[in-house]
Design an enzyme around this catalytic site. Sequence first.
Site, PDB file in Angstrom:
ATOM      1  N   GLY A   1      25.374  24.229  43.066  1.00 18.26           N
ATOM      2  CA  GLY A   1      26.226  25.421  43.215  1.00 18.26           C
ATOM      3  C   GLY A   1      25.817  26.508  42.257  1.00 18.26           C
TER       4      GLY A   1
ATOM      5  CG  MET B   1      32.002  30.249  37.051  1.00 19.68           C
ATOM      6  SD  MET B   1      32.125  31.002  35.427  1.00 19.68           S
ATOM      7  CE  MET B   1      32.691  29.621  34.426  1.00 19.68           C
TER       8      MET B   1
ATOM      9  CG  ASN C   1      23.401  27.729  46.030  1.00 24.78           C
ATOM     10  OD1 ASN C   1      24.400  27.579  45.342  1.00 24.78           O
ATOM     11  ND2 ASN C   1      23.350  28.577  47.049  1.00 24.78           N
TER      12      ASN C   1
ATOM     13  CE  LYS D   1      35.914  29.584  49.180  1.00 21.81           C
ATOM     14  NZ  LYS D   1      37.251  29.267  49.221  1.00 21.81           N
TER      15      LYS D   1
ATOM     16  CB  SER E   1      38.018  28.747  29.881  1.00 22.39           C
ATOM     17  OG  SER E   1      38.477  30.088  29.748  1.00 22.39           O
ATOM     18  N   GLY E   2      35.779  30.974  30.283  1.00 20.46           N
ATOM     19  CA  GLY E   2      35.000  32.007  29.594  1.00 20.46           C
ATOM     20  C   GLY E   2      34.325  32.944  30.571  1.00 20.46           C
TER      21      GLY E   2
ATOM     22  CE  LYS F   1      39.604  27.451  32.792  1.00 17.79           C
ATOM     23  NZ  LYS F   1      39.189  27.853  34.078  1.00 17.79           N
TER      24      LYS F   1
ATOM     25  CG  HIS G   1      42.667  28.292  29.282  1.00 18.08           C
ATOM     26  ND1 HIS G   1      42.279  29.194  30.258  1.00 18.08           N
ATOM     27  CD2 HIS G   1      42.108  28.742  28.133  1.00 18.08           C
ATOM     28  CE1 HIS G   1      41.520  30.128  29.720  1.00 18.08           C
ATOM     29  NE2 HIS G   1      41.388  29.877  28.432  1.00 18.08           N
ATOM     30  CG  ASN G   2      42.833  29.270  34.192  1.00 21.14           C
ATOM     31  OD1 ASN G   2      42.232  29.058  33.142  1.00 21.14           O
ATOM     32  ND2 ASN G   2      42.207  29.426  35.334  1.00 21.14           N
TER      33      ASN G   2
ATOM     34  CD  GLU H   1      42.735  33.617  32.256  1.00 18.52           C
ATOM     35  OE1 GLU H   1      42.093  32.682  31.727  1.00 18.52           O
ATOM     36  OE2 GLU H   1      42.431  34.064  33.383  1.00 18.52           O
TER      37      GLU H   1
ATOM     38  CE  LYS I   1      38.506  33.466  43.063  1.00 18.35           C
ATOM     39  NZ  LYS I   1      37.193  33.312  42.417  1.00 18.35           N
TER      40      LYS I   1
HETATM   41  P1  NDP Z   1      31.068  31.652  43.542  1.00 17.21           P
HETATM   42  O1  NDP Z   1      31.880  32.115  44.675  1.00 17.21           O
HETATM   43  O2  NDP Z   1      30.262  32.625  42.751  1.00 17.21           O
HETATM   44  O3  NDP Z   1      30.061  30.497  44.048  1.00 17.21           O
HETATM   45  C1  NDP Z   1      30.494  29.500  44.864  1.00 17.21           C
HETATM   46  C2  NDP Z   1      29.385  28.445  45.004  1.00 17.21           C
HETATM   47  O4  NDP Z   1      29.923  27.399  45.797  1.00 17.21           O
HETATM   48  C3  NDP Z   1      28.126  28.941  45.693  1.00 17.21           C
HETATM   49  O5  NDP Z   1      27.005  28.339  45.079  1.00 17.21           O
HETATM   50  C4  NDP Z   1      28.312  28.410  47.118  1.00 17.21           C
HETATM   51  O6  NDP Z   1      27.095  28.186  47.795  1.00 17.21           O
HETATM   52  C5  NDP Z   1      28.988  27.108  46.828  1.00 17.21           C
HETATM   53  N1  NDP Z   1      29.724  26.571  47.960  1.00 17.21           N
HETATM   54  C6  NDP Z   1      30.824  27.083  48.540  1.00 17.21           C
HETATM   55  N2  NDP Z   1      31.229  26.279  49.550  1.00 17.21           N
HETATM   56  C7  NDP Z   1      30.359  25.240  49.588  1.00 17.21           C
HETATM   57  C8  NDP Z   1      30.247  24.082  50.392  1.00 17.21           C
HETATM   58  N3  NDP Z   1      31.129  23.810  51.375  1.00 17.21           N
HETATM   59  N4  NDP Z   1      29.228  23.230  50.144  1.00 17.21           N
HETATM   60  C9  NDP Z   1      28.341  23.478  49.164  1.00 17.21           C
HETATM   61  N5  NDP Z   1      28.396  24.558  48.377  1.00 17.21           N
HETATM   62  C10 NDP Z   1      29.398  25.426  48.576  1.00 17.21           C
HETATM   63  O7  NDP Z   1      32.045  30.823  42.613  1.00 17.21           O
HETATM   64  P2  NDP Z   1      32.178  30.784  41.027  1.00 17.21           P
HETATM   65  O8  NDP Z   1      30.863  30.454  40.412  1.00 17.21           O
HETATM   66  O9  NDP Z   1      32.928  31.973  40.568  1.00 17.21           O
HETATM   67  O10 NDP Z   1      33.179  29.544  40.870  1.00 17.21           O
HETATM   68  C11 NDP Z   1      32.772  28.189  40.978  1.00 17.21           C
HETATM   69  C12 NDP Z   1      33.910  27.338  40.434  1.00 17.21           C
HETATM   70  O11 NDP Z   1      34.137  27.701  39.059  1.00 17.21           O
HETATM   71  C13 NDP Z   1      35.257  27.554  41.130  1.00 17.21           C
HETATM   72  O12 NDP Z   1      35.969  26.347  41.119  1.00 17.21           O
HETATM   73  C14 NDP Z   1      35.953  28.555  40.237  1.00 17.21           C
HETATM   74  O13 NDP Z   1      37.351  28.516  40.383  1.00 17.21           O
HETATM   75  C15 NDP Z   1      35.494  28.075  38.867  1.00 17.21           C
HETATM   76  N6  NDP Z   1      35.566  29.047  37.781  1.00 17.21           N
HETATM   77  C16 NDP Z   1      35.203  30.353  37.976  1.00 17.21           C
HETATM   78  C17 NDP Z   1      35.293  31.248  36.918  1.00 17.21           C
HETATM   79  C18 NDP Z   1      34.880  32.671  37.085  1.00 17.21           C
HETATM   80  O14 NDP Z   1      35.123  33.463  36.135  1.00 17.21           O
HETATM   81  N7  NDP Z   1      34.251  33.058  38.184  1.00 17.21           N
HETATM   82  C19 NDP Z   1      35.755  30.823  35.584  1.00 17.21           C
HETATM   83  C20 NDP Z   1      36.017  29.412  35.472  1.00 17.21           C
HETATM   84  C21 NDP Z   1      35.939  28.581  36.539  1.00 17.21           C
HETATM   85  P3  NDP Z   1      26.438  29.299  48.781  1.00 17.21           P
HETATM   86  O15 NDP Z   1      25.562  30.157  47.897  1.00 17.21           O
HETATM   87  O16 NDP Z   1      25.670  28.510  49.747  1.00 17.21           O
HETATM   88  O17 NDP Z   1      27.570  30.066  49.399  1.00 17.21           O
END
Ligand code: NDP
Length: 470
Positions: A10, A14, A33, A77, A130-131, A184, A187-188, A191, A262
Amino acid sequence: MAQARIGLIGLGVMGANLALNIAEKGFPVVVHNRTASVMHDFIDGAGDLAERLVAAEDYAALAAALTPPRAVIVMVKAGGPVDAVIDDLKPHLDPGDIVIDAGNADFNDTRRREAALREEGFRFVGMGVSGGEEGARHGPSIMVGGADAAYAEIAEIVEAIAARYQDTPCAAHLGPDGAGHFVKTVHNGIEYADMQMIAEVYGMLRDGGSRAPHDIAELFEAWNQGPLQSYLVEITAKVLAAHDPDTGKPMVDVILDAAGQKGTGRWTVIEALKLGQSPSTIEAAVAARSWSAQKALRETGAAILTAHDASQTGPDVLDGDLERALLAARIIAYAQGFSLLSAASAEFDWSLDLARIAEIWRAGCIIRSSLLDDIATAFRGDLPGGNLILAPAFVRTLGETISALRRTVASAAVTGLPVPALSSALAYYDTMRLARGTAALIQAQRDFFGAHGFERIDRDGSGLHGPWGG
Ligand code: NDP
C-alpha cells in the site's frame, strides 16, 4: 542488497512515506501496491533510497524476497481492503510470519483479525501510526498492539523509524491484540476535541471580536510560545496566516465550512459509550463536525433565526482569557481521553501504561503538546481518583484558568456563539466537583414511572421504592 526482513503493501500517502522512512534508517524494504504504476513511480522518485527498495509485482514475489519470519506492513484503506489484502497474502506466508496493520483500524477488527490469524499459526500486530504524511516520513508516534514475541521481532525497525523525544523513541508495545489501535483511536478522539476547541476560540475572535485571520494568527503564534505550545496551535497560526494565491483572500475564508471525518472520532465515542464512559469534549467535537456538514440547513437557519446577538454584552473576555480557557478545556479533554483508556484497559485486561502513552505522544503525533510531559509525570505519581483533573499540577493550573473558561462560555452563551466543546468541558469539570449531584431526582423519576428501584443514602439495600402511589 541484503535480504529484506520487512515488506510493505500500500504505497498511498502513508505507506510511501513509511517505506522511505524505513529505508532511510538502513532497512531494505520490499514494497507492493495494487496499482503497479504507483509502485514504479514511487521507486523512480525515491532517489538514493531506491537502492534499499525492492518492487514486488505480486504477493508471491513479495514473500519470496523476505527472510522468514517475514514481517509485512499493510498500509491500505481501512476496513474491507485490509481483509482482502490479508486473505490474498496468507497463501504466500509461513506459520510465524507477522502481518502488521498500520492503518487506522477499528480495534474490534484488529481483535478479530488477530484471533483469526493466530488460529492459523500466523502473528498479527495492530499498529497505530500518528503524524500524517510528515510524521510517516520523518518519525511518527507509534502505538503497537500484539503478542510480545511478535513485537520483539519488529521492535528494532519500529523504534528506529519512530519520532524521538529527548532520544527516547515515541513508540511502544502497549498491550495485546487491539490495544495499539484502541489507543490510536482515542488519540484521534482527543485530536478532534482539541481542533474543535481551537475552532471555537477562533469563532469567538472572528464573530464576537470581528478580528481578521492574520490578527488571530498572531495570537495563536504567541500562544504557541506559552503553556498552549502544541503542534495544533502552531499549525492553526500558519493556516490563519495563509492567503489564497487565486483571490488573495485569507485561505481560511475561501474554504467551505463543512468538516470531514473518517471515523476515528466517532469510534472513540461509540466505544466510550459501550464502556459506560462519556468523553463529552470528544462527543461535542464529533457532533460539531456533523452539524458543520449540514450546510444547507444552517444557511436556511441563518435566514430564519436571528443571528448571534452581539449587542448583548456578556462578561468581558480578553485575549488572555481565551488562552486560559483553551488551556483548561484542553486539560479536561486529555483527562476524558485518558479516563477512557483506563476504562478500556480494565475491560480488556490490557494493563495499559498511561504514563508511557503520554510519553510516546510527546513527539511525532498530531496531539503533541507541552502538556504531555506533565501528564506523564501525573500518571507516574499518586493520582487521586485516577483522573488527571485531580493531579496536583493540573488542580493548580485549572484553578488558574477555569474562571476564564467560565467567562468564555458565559460570553458565548449570552452573545449566541456556539461553543459545544468548551461548554461541555466546563460541564464535566463542574460535575466532577459536585459530591452530591442531581441524579437522585432521575432515580426517583425512573422509579415513579417504571418501578426501577433505587438505593438510599441512609441504609443498605437496593431495589427500594418511593411512596409515589399515595
Ligand atoms: P491513501 O488513500 O493515500 O492510499 C490508500 C492505499 O490503499 C493505496 O495504496 C491503495 O492502492 C490501497 N488500497 C485501497 N484499497 C485497496 C484494496 N482493496 N486492495 C489493495 N490495496 C488497496 O491512504 P493513506 O495512506 O492516507 O491511508 C492509509 C491508512 O493509514 C488508512 O487506514 C488511514 O486511515 C491511515 N492513516 C492515514 C493518515 C493520514 O494522515 N493520511 C494518518 C494516520 C493513519 P491503489 O494505489 O491501488 O489505489
